[in-house]
Design an enzyme around this catalytic site. Structure first.
Site, PDB file in Angstrom:
ATOM      1  CG  ASN A   1      39.145 -17.859  -4.049  1.00  0.00           C
ATOM      2  OD1 ASN A   1      39.424 -17.566  -5.006  1.00  0.00           O
ATOM      3  ND2 ASN A   1      39.837 -17.988  -2.762  1.00  0.00           N
TER       4      ASN A   1
ATOM      5  CD  GLU B   1      26.496 -24.923  -9.210  1.00  0.00           C
ATOM      6  OE1 GLU B   1      27.656 -25.334  -9.155  1.00  0.00           O
ATOM      7  OE2 GLU B   1      26.235 -24.123  -8.196  1.00  0.00           O
ATOM      8  CG  HIS B   2      23.150 -27.690  -8.241  1.00  0.00           C
ATOM      9  ND1 HIS B   2      23.915 -26.838  -7.774  1.00  0.00           N
ATOM     10  CD2 HIS B   2      24.005 -28.605  -8.885  1.00  0.00           C
ATOM     11  CE1 HIS B   2      25.140 -27.203  -7.673  1.00  0.00           C
ATOM     12  NE2 HIS B   2      25.342 -28.228  -8.305  1.00  0.00           N
TER      13      HIS B   2
ATOM     14  CD  GLU C   1      33.588 -12.183 -49.435  1.00  0.00           C
ATOM     15  OE1 GLU C   1      34.682 -12.603 -49.495  1.00  0.00           O
ATOM     16  OE2 GLU C   1      32.537 -12.603 -48.896  1.00  0.00           O
TER      17      GLU C   1
END
Length: 427
Positions: free
Chosen positions: A209, A325-326, A413
């Site tokens: 949840n 999701e599906h 650099e």
């Protein structure tokens, strides 16, 4: 009122945009509730966990939160055992093909390679609430075992101070080491930090949840654990043409509504006739199959939609924006239509592939990204539990040949004094 039908185009933003935004809820209010619980379990361990278990799960906390699976002998219906064993076999066989190979390549005389190494400890959350989920235990544990994870525990809320034998049997069949009887944010905190009795895990997966999700997100943000994709309400989007069976489509919509009041069930079609028939079948089924009826009705009323587009191409455009999701594709040319899918957790092709097959038995994983997360996340799999370690073995000849390029780059650099020097002295 049951499910509604909308005749739409892709520019009907007033109708489509709220659906696209669906469960991308702001977790801030839930995080505010979860944070003190997590910190309390971190500081007080088992004592805090007992208090929260009694408060939130409304049960007397078990004497021991941990069940060592090797010491358990669950008694279950032989038919349930057969089904669990069959599901486990199918899940194992499908996930075996996901195991990556370690590879090597030679570039400029240097050997470079990839080594895949497993996470050492994992917790798989199996939700409590309105249903039991032994299938989630199989889905979480089996890929982790195949990846080579050595320490796997299930974390799940206690039911009346103990656990049903069906869950224990699933954990045993899947190959987990132990079960931690703790749920919610407090359970996630317990397996993340560890307590006096509960071992900690480096990685936590599985649906739950909003409190479980918030705890996972918070602890991940603190660098305590790694997690899979944050979970939201379950969802299905079905793309169907007039070759689909309206009763079957309705059944698949309702199978998602059965998960909970916030579950999302959407049909996209180019056939108004199919849309109307599916609506009728949904209303009919809600009367004929009343179990969990109030939940299904609220889900369908609040989050169920039938969208009628002018063509299937628009259905797929919307689906890729939604990133379900599906995703079910019930069309005449479903194999060809699969190529149109860019974003989906798992795809179910043809009229004989309901989501429930993937939920339980076919072998694909049902722990999937929700709420649009399929745009950037994949389904749970073997790779979820693996780290990709790169390695290299550089030759002296390569040092000599490539140093001029290192010199140019390190000077640009501003790091030539040490970076460049570490290569220069080896020439």
């Amino acid at each position: 009122m049951a499910i509604q039908i909308f005749k739409v185009g892709l520019k009907d933003h007033s109708v489509l945009d709220p659906v696209l935004k669906r469960a991308r809820e702001d977790l801030s209010s839930t995080l505010a509730l979860v944070k003190p619980i997590v910190e309390d379990v971190k500081n007080r361990g088992d004592s805090a966990l007992r208090e929260y278990t009694q408060k939130f799960d409304e049960v007397i906390p078990p004497k021991s939160f941990v069940l060592e699976i090797s010491k358990l002998n669950p008694k279950i219906d032989p038919k349930l055992k057969t089904a669990l064993v069959k599901a486990a076999k199918n899940i194992r066989n499908f996930h075996k093909i996901q195991i990556p190979e370690n590879k090597e390549i030679i570039i400029h005389g240097n050997k470079l390679g990839i080594l895949h190494t497993p996470i050492e400890s994992v917790s798989v959350y199996a939700p409590g609430g309105k249903a039991l989920y032994p299938s989630t235990i199989l889905m979480g544990v089996i890929p982790a075992k195949l990846a080579g994870v050595k320490n796997i525990q299930i974390v799940t809320p206690p039911r009346k101070g103990t656990l049903p034998d069906g869950l224990i049997a699933a954990a045993k069949i899947a190959g987990a080491d132990r079960i931690v009887m703790a749920g919610g944010a407090q359970g996630i905190a317990a397996v993340s930090y560890g307590t006096e009795s509960i071992p900690s895990s480096e990685f936590v997966v599985g649906p739950g949840n909003k409190f479980v999700t918030a705890a996972k997100v918070y602890l991940s943000g603190q660098g305590v654990i790694g997690i899979d994709s944050p979970a939201g309400p379950s969802e299905v989007l079905i793309i169907a043409d007039d070759s689909a069976d309206p009763m079957w489509v309705a059944a698949d919509l309702l199978s998602q509504a059965e998960h909970g009041e916030d579950s999302v069930a959407i049909l996209c079609t180019n056939s108004l006739s199919l849309a109307q028939k599916v609506k009728e079948e949904v209303e009919k089924a809600l009367i004929e199959r009343p179990k969990r009826g109030e939940m299904k009705r609220k889900s369908i009323k609040d989050h169920g939609k039938i969208f009628v587009f002018s063509n299937l191409e628009e259905c797929f455009v919307f689906s890729n924006l939604f990133a379900p999701e599906h995703l079910e594709i019930q069309t005449k040319n479903f194999k060809k239509d699969l190529k149109k899918v860019k974003h989906a957790g798992s795809v179910f092709l043809g009229n004989y592939s309901p989501v429930a097959m993937g939920d339980y038995i076919s072998g694909t994983n049902h722990i999937l990204p929700t709420a649009g997360a399929a745009r950037i996340y994949s389904s749970l799999g073997v790779s979820t539990f693996l780290k990709r370690v790169t390695w290299q073995e550089v030759s002296k000849k390569s040092i000599q040949n490539l140093y001029p390029h290192v010199k140019v780059l390190s000077e640009f650099e501003g790091l030539d004094e040490e970076h460049g020097n570490s290569v220069r002295i080896r020439r």
